[in-house]
Design a protein around this motif. Structure first.
Motif, PDB file in Angstrom:
ATOM      1  N   ILE A 148       0.836  -1.207   0.000  1.00 15.27           N
ATOM      2  CA  ILE A 148       0.000   0.000   0.000  1.00 15.27           C
ATOM      3  C   ILE A 148       0.865   1.249   0.000  1.00 15.27           C
ATOM      4  O   ILE A 148       0.682   2.155  -0.830  1.00 15.27           O
ATOM      5  N   PHE A 152       1.471   3.701  -3.271  1.00 15.30           N
ATOM      6  CA  PHE A 152       1.029   5.086  -3.124  1.00 15.30           C
ATOM      7  C   PHE A 152       2.154   6.046  -3.506  1.00 15.30           C
ATOM      8  O   PHE A 152       1.925   7.052  -4.181  1.00 15.30           O
ATOM      9  N   PHE A 159       1.873  10.714 -10.723  1.00 16.04           N
ATOM     10  CA  PHE A 159       0.729  11.612 -10.908  1.00 16.04           C
ATOM     11  C   PHE A 159       1.190  13.070 -10.891  1.00 16.04           C
ATOM     12  O   PHE A 159       0.782  13.879 -11.723  1.00 16.04           O
ATOM     13  N   LEU A 160       2.084  13.373  -9.943  1.00 10.50           N
ATOM     14  CA  LEU A 160       2.584  14.742  -9.862  1.00 10.50           C
ATOM     15  C   LEU A 160       3.307  15.093 -11.163  1.00 10.50           C
ATOM     16  O   LEU A 160       3.115  16.170 -11.722  1.00 10.50           O
ATOM     17  N   LEU A 163       0.899  15.814 -13.848  1.00 15.07           N
ATOM     18  CA  LEU A 163       0.218  17.105 -13.690  1.00 15.07           C
ATOM     19  C   LEU A 163       1.083  18.233 -14.239  1.00 15.07           C
ATOM     20  O   LEU A 163       0.582  19.182 -14.845  1.00 15.07           O
TER      21      LEU A 163
ATOM     22  N   THR B 362     -15.473   5.116  -5.176  1.00 15.12           N
ATOM     23  CA  THR B 362     -14.170   5.351  -5.802  1.00 15.12           C
ATOM     24  C   THR B 362     -14.292   6.312  -6.975  1.00 15.12           C
ATOM     25  O   THR B 362     -13.479   7.222  -7.126  1.00 15.12           O
ATOM     26  N   LEU B 366     -12.369   9.773  -7.219  1.00 18.90           N
ATOM     27  CA  LEU B 366     -11.449  10.049  -8.332  1.00 18.90           C
ATOM     28  C   LEU B 366     -11.853  11.339  -9.021  1.00 18.90           C
ATOM     29  O   LEU B 366     -11.011  12.127  -9.450  1.00 18.90           O
ATOM     30  N   ALA B 369     -10.746  14.207  -7.055  1.00 15.86           N
ATOM     31  CA  ALA B 369      -9.296  14.353  -7.162  1.00 15.86           C
ATOM     32  C   ALA B 369      -8.877  14.828  -8.553  1.00 15.86           C
ATOM     33  O   ALA B 369      -7.733  15.222  -8.743  1.00 15.86           O
ATOM     34  N   ILE B 371      -9.115  13.051 -11.684  1.00 17.29           N
ATOM     35  CA  ILE B 371      -8.434  12.039 -12.494  1.00 17.29           C
ATOM     36  C   ILE B 371      -9.208  11.842 -13.792  1.00 17.29           C
ATOM     37  O   ILE B 371     -10.439  11.840 -13.759  1.00 17.29           O
ATOM     38  N   ALA B 405      -2.171  17.487  -5.944  1.00 18.59           N
ATOM     39  CA  ALA B 405      -1.475  16.242  -5.594  1.00 18.59           C
ATOM     40  C   ALA B 405      -1.651  15.932  -4.107  1.00 18.59           C
ATOM     41  O   ALA B 405      -1.788  14.771  -3.727  1.00 18.59           O
ATOM     42  N   ILE B 408      -4.882  14.200  -3.460  1.00 18.46           N
ATOM     43  CA  ILE B 408      -4.859  12.760  -3.733  1.00 18.46           C
ATOM     44  C   ILE B 408      -4.714  12.005  -2.419  1.00 18.46           C
ATOM     45  O   ILE B 408      -5.317  10.962  -2.219  1.00 18.46           O
ATOM     46  N   TYR B 409      -3.899  12.564  -1.541  1.00 22.09           N
ATOM     47  CA  TYR B 409      -3.604  11.847  -0.308  1.00 22.09           C
ATOM     48  C   TYR B 409      -4.878  11.561   0.473  1.00 22.09           C
ATOM     49  O   TYR B 409      -5.149  10.428   0.859  1.00 22.09           O
ATOM     50  N   PHE B 412      -7.515   9.373  -1.502  1.00 21.20           N
ATOM     51  CA  PHE B 412      -7.108   7.977  -1.672  1.00 21.20           C
ATOM     52  C   PHE B 412      -7.051   7.238  -0.340  1.00 21.20           C
ATOM     53  O   PHE B 412      -7.076   6.021  -0.321  1.00 21.20           O
ATOM     54  N   ILE B 415     -10.107   5.395  -0.357  1.00 16.06           N
ATOM     55  CA  ILE B 415     -10.058   4.261  -1.289  1.00 16.06           C
ATOM     56  C   ILE B 415      -9.246   3.134  -0.675  1.00 16.06           C
ATOM     57  O   ILE B 415      -9.627   1.961  -0.726  1.00 16.06           O
ATOM     58  N   GLN B 416      -8.131   3.507  -0.061  1.00 18.48           N
ATOM     59  CA  GLN B 416      -7.292   2.485   0.573  1.00 18.48           C
ATOM     60  C   GLN B 416      -8.050   1.764   1.668  1.00 18.48           C
ATOM     61  O   GLN B 416      -7.969   0.542   1.801  1.00 18.48           O
ATOM     62  N   TYR B 419     -10.608  -0.666  -0.005  1.00 18.07           N
ATOM     63  CA  TYR B 419     -10.153  -1.784  -0.816  1.00 18.07           C
ATOM     64  C   TYR B 419      -9.034  -2.604  -0.191  1.00 18.07           C
ATOM     65  O   TYR B 419      -8.945  -3.800  -0.399  1.00 18.07           O
ATOM     66  N   PHE B 420      -8.120  -1.946   0.517  1.00 18.29           N
ATOM     67  CA  PHE B 420      -6.901  -2.667   0.876  1.00 18.29           C
ATOM     68  C   PHE B 420      -6.819  -3.027   2.350  1.00 18.29           C
ATOM     69  O   PHE B 420      -5.857  -3.635   2.777  1.00 18.29           O
ATOM     70  N   VAL B 421      -7.793  -2.596   3.145  1.00 20.21           N
ATOM     71  CA  VAL B 421      -7.742  -2.918   4.561  1.00 20.21           C
ATOM     72  C   VAL B 421      -8.923  -3.827   4.887  1.00 20.21           C
ATOM     73  O   VAL B 421     -10.028  -3.605   4.402  1.00 20.21           O
TER      74      VAL B 421
END
Lengths: 473, 461
Positions: A148, A152, A159-160, A163, B362, B366, B369, B371, B405, B408-409, B412, B415-416, B419-421
């Motif tokens: 993870i 990330f 991504f940066l 951009l 999601t 997105l 964010a 995307i 950017a 995004i943190y 996401f 999202i994390q 999906y991932f936990v």
């Protein structure tokens, strides 16, 4: 229309797979769709294809344009070959929710094909990002322990970068004569020297992170190691080529002056990266990390040759785009077979592969030779041309980069020796019956390696038009 | 004109609906029909087919842009009510009362998109704001809701005062409440009037910053959004905010030249601090609802780019932005309402339990964010393009991108978690129908992200 269909087949297959529950079935659908994509890619590469041009967002003059010149064709071929190879080679691996996994992989393929075909800057950016999103999920869901955080980091990094490229695109767009995103308009945009430099820097950041060029490479080894192997294969065989592709498609033609002015700087960074990665590769015990660093070194050489800004270098890179992809794919598949069957990636715990599975050992030796670029393998031609171009650029740089050939031989042969020869280790003795589908793929890939090493003329013919565009004004 | 009259009448009608019908489902249905009628009335005027003849003495100006914004706002409200009807019914005694307030808010909104006079602007803002204070405090037994309402009311009243002061200054300088292009002619010794006009505009600017919750006038936002019932937060953070932003843009596109250099300086300051405060604070939030409150501040930072100058990109971009932002946010709040706990941890493992809801969440995230393939991308793209075109420094655009950017943190992170936990998310019962409604929102986001053209071409009919 062929261009549109090659783009839509993986996309449609990916959507179908979202609704498939049965793993076997999903596998067949995925392999079949990539097979069709490969056939279409071959058709486009050798018969050519007409541009596809449709209106997209008319109020800002963005069009849905797909074109296939030599550069695009060679990468279509690579993408076309890689995906079925990966799917077949990993078809016996245990993957949870395989249908979803394959679906995301096919979305990635769509994004990649879109990047290589886009003839409109906004469309290019669109696909550039699109290729990244499914990879984010693939790595984060199916990856290793630290997946993870690592994914990330990888995501934010790229991504940066993209951009920044977006600002570059906006900057050039506002200076085009007809306010459009077409490549031709972008080439003719009236930018002042300073603006050209800014735009160059913005585009370059995105491509440099993607390749990656030293010192922006820190995301890569971790990402390669933590990703599921099938994804690592996509990342290193095809995805890193997006950066090089971007340089050839956008950076060189759009900002020739800024490009020439900064070639020194970038070439030196690249050479530092080559040596740095090679030295680290020598010290690696983890097979996956070793291949990852070796890949960074090879990509570094390609970026150096590209920024040397001469025809022979660009020719070498065009050939090597394809060859490196095939070679690194072979190495990954072998590493994956070994890891799947023995449960280890540590070279210390390996040994005696030749006794346990002689065919695999021979294949390993074959791809190792290609990795060191011995004559008769495909990589030899590309690397020879690239060193030639570096020598034309500055002999001492060629000499410095040349050290990497020796280093490559050291780490690659070391890997072969520890893995294939010596006493049969405890872990290696766990190897069961050979993984037939994977070995079949490896044999096919090795045949491609040798054929394109002995008779590279078709690849040269394929890319002639791109070279002409880049260097003969 | 149609929309203003129809929405006011429908508001009154809704007030009596709770008297006649007991069933709250019926209230929702009446409100939906009313909204459809409102959309039709507005589209009739938009296409020039029929307009209720009223002599408004030039106080209003119905532009294609304003009427199209009306349509968007009404459709968004329709979608909002369609999704959240059951939730609204759970709060208070009569859902119809809230629907009446919604119609009054829409009445204010349709004035705000078509004002040609500062007094009309003021009336619009007030019609819009007062029902909001009530909605915030709608959860009468909840202390947070009460506190939020009081806070919102006091701060709102204060900013209204500033607003009026600004209008007074401008009246003093120009002798009229009409919106007229400022005339700059220092040779005639008009310097004092000019100064007064600038001061007035700055005061209005400040008060608008308050309304759209741009930093450093944003302090009320997190508390109010957090305290208000989640359904109403969803309405305030999207449709109301979009209206305020549009009024802001319309007003300053005609007036910004009066401020000269000060304008760019002021706007840049507000823009940077909004992006900074919104994004950086959102990173540290533990509750998704509060994170969304700060993220809405951050999004306003991007919308402010439209103020730099009246270009096509700015006009189209702000429309796209409010559509993409509102649809995604209404969807996200729609998911949030169904959670028993608003912390990030509560979303752990949602993808396993509710794959469809997780996938749609999601898509909404997105989009926020920015995307590609989602509406949020083109929204941000248009804003940045507008900024570059208006000739401000590239450094500001680069800064905005850095903050994107950062965003995004926190997007996401959710999202994390999903999906991932691993985890067992505690949710209220979600009906199948509700999921399909959410799906419509997700599809809209994708449509905005692939073919924004379809939504914008209406501007040029």
């Amino acid at each position: 229309m062929v261009l549109l269909s090659i783009l839509s087949i993986p996309f449609i297959a990916a959507i179908i797979l979202l609704f498939v529950k049965h793993n076997e079935k999903a596998n067949y659908i995925a392999i079949a769709s990539t097979g069709i994509t490969l056939a279409l890619a071959l058709n486009i590469a050798f018969n050519g294809a007409a541009n596809f041009d449709a209106s997209w967002i008319s109020s800002i003059n963005a069009r849905f344009v797909l074109t296939a010149d030599g550069l695009a064709k060679i990468l279509l071929l690579l993408t076309g070959i890689s995906f079925p190879a990966i799917f077949i080679a990993t078809s016996k691996n245990e993957i949870k929710n395989r249908a979803q996994f394959l679906s995301l992989m096919l979305f990635t393929q769509t994004g990649l094909l879109g990047v290589f075909l886009a003839g409109d800057a906004l469309l290019f950016y669109f696909f550039w990002e699109l290729a990244l999103i499914p990879v984010y999920f693939l790595c984060s869901i199916w990856g290793g322990e630290k997946r993870i955080a690592v994914t990330f980091k990888f995501f934010i990094y790229t991504f940066l970068g993209s951009l920044f490229m977006l600002i570059g695109i906006i900057l050039v767009y506002t200076h085009t004569a007809d306010q459009s995103f077409a490549i031709q308009s972008f080439k003719e945009a009236s930018l002042s020297g300073g603006q050209q430099l800014t735009a160059f820097a913005l585009f370059f950041t995105a491509f440099a992170i993607k390749m990656p060029i030293f010192p922006l490479h820190t995301w890569q080894p971790d990402a390669y190691e933590q990703s599921p192997t099938a994804v690592t294969m996509v990342l290193s065989a095809v995805m890193v080529k997006m950066g090089l592709y971007g340089v050839m498609r956008w950076l060189m033609p759009l900002f020739p002056d800024a490009f020439a002015a900064h070639s020194n700087f970038v070439v030196i960074l690249s050479v530092i990266g080559i040596l740095y990665a090679s030295f680290i590769a020598i010290r690696q015990d983890d097979m996956k990390r070793l291949i990852a660093y070796s890949s960074i070194a090879h990509i570094g050489l390609m970026s150096a040759a590209l920024f040397a800004n001469n025809e022979i270098g660009a020719q070498g890179v065009l050939i090597q785009l394809f060859s490196h992809g095939v070679n690194v794919l072979g190495l990954w598949i072998i590493a994956d077979i070994i890891e799947q069957q023995t449960g280890t990636r540590s070279l210390k715990e390996m040994g005696g592969l030749a006794k346990q599975n002689p065919t695999l050992a021979i294949l390993l030796v074959g791809f190792a030779f290609a990795n060191i670029a011995l004559p008769l393998t495909n990589a030899f031609i590309g690397e020879f041309l690239m060193f030639n171009s570096l020598f034309q650029f500055k002999p001492w740089i060629a000499a410095a980069a040349g050290v990497s050939v020796v280093l490559a031989a050291i780490y690659t042969l070391n890997m072969v020796q520890k893995c294939a020869y010596g006493e049969l280790s405890e872990k290696m003795s766990k190897m069961q019956a050979p993984n037939m589908p994977a070995q079949f793929v490896l044999i096919v890939l090795l045949i491609v390696v040798i054929i394109s090493g002995v008779y590279p003329a078709p690849l040269f013919d394929l890319t002639a038009d791109t070279l002409q565009q880049l260097f003969i004004k | 004109m149609n929309a203003i009259i129809a929405s006011a009448l429908l508001g009154v009608l809704m007030m009596f609906a709770s008297w006649i019908f007991d069933n709250e489902k019926t209230h929702t249905r009446i409100a939906l029909v009313g909204l459809l009628a409102l959309i039709v009335a507005n589209v009739l005027q938009l296409n020039g087919i029929y307009t209720i003849p009223v002599d408004y003495k030039g106080l209003l100006a119905f532009t294609q842009f304003g009427l199209y914004v009306n349509t968007i706002l009404f459709i968004l409200t329709f979608l909002y009510v369609w999704l959240n009807g059951d939730e609204i019914a759970k709060i208070g005694n009569h859902a119809a009362d809230f629907y009446a307030l919604f119609f009054f808010i829409l009445c204010g909104a349709s004035i705000l998109t078509s004002f040609n006079n500062l007094l009309m602007l003021f009336i619009g803002v007030e019609i819009l704001s007062i029902p909001l204070y009530i909605l915030t405090g709608a959860d009468k037994k909840n202390l947070n809701s009460n506190e939020a309402a009081l806070k919102y009311f006091l701060m709102g009243a204060f900013s209204t005062g500033i607003f009026l002061l600004g209008i007074t200054f401008i009246y003093g300088a120009t002798g009229t409440f009409q919106l007229i292009a400022p005339t700059v002619n220092p040779a005639n010794g008009m310097v004092r009037e000019q100064l007064m006009q600038s001061a007035g505009l700055i005061l209005i600017f400040v008060s608008f910053n308050f309304k759209v919750s741009a930093a450093p006038f944003h302090f009320w936002t997190p508390d109010v959004y957090d305290g208000a019932p989640t359904v109403f937060t969803s309405f305030m953070a999207t449709i109301v905010k979009a209206t305020a932003i549009i009024a802001f843009v319309v007003l300053f596109h005609s007036q910004y030249k009066a401020l000269g250099y000060a304008w760019e300086l002021l706007l840049t300051f507000v823009l940077i601090s909004t992006l900074f405060v919104g994004n950086i604070t959102a990173v540290f939030q533990r509750s998704v609802k509060r994170m969304l409150a700060y993220s809405s501040i951050a999004q306003v930072g991007f919308m402010l780019f439209a103020l730099y100058g009246p270009t096509n990109f700015a006009n189209e971009g702000i429309l796209l932005y409010i559509m993409a932002y509102s649809v995604a946010s209404i969807g996200l709040f729609g998911v949030l309402i169904k959670m028993k706990d608003y912390s990030f941890e509560a979303f752990n493992g949602l993808a396993k339990k509710e794959p469809l809801i997780a996938a749609m969440t999601t898509i909404f995230l997105l989009s926020l964010a920015g995307i590609p393939l989602t509406g949020g991308f083109f929204a941000k793209y248009y804003m940045l393009n507008a900024a570059v075109q208006s000739g401000i420094g590239l450094w500001l655009v680069a800064l905005a991108i850095l903050f994107a950017a950062v965003s995004i943190y926190y997007y996401f992170k959710l999202i994390q978690a999903m999906y991932f936990v691993e985890g067992a998310p505690a949710m209220h019962e979600v009906e199948q129908g509700y999921k399909y409604k959410l799906l419509v929102f997700a599809i809209l986001i994708l449509a905005l992200g692939i073919l924004p053209n379809v939504f914008l071409s209406y501007l040029y009919f």
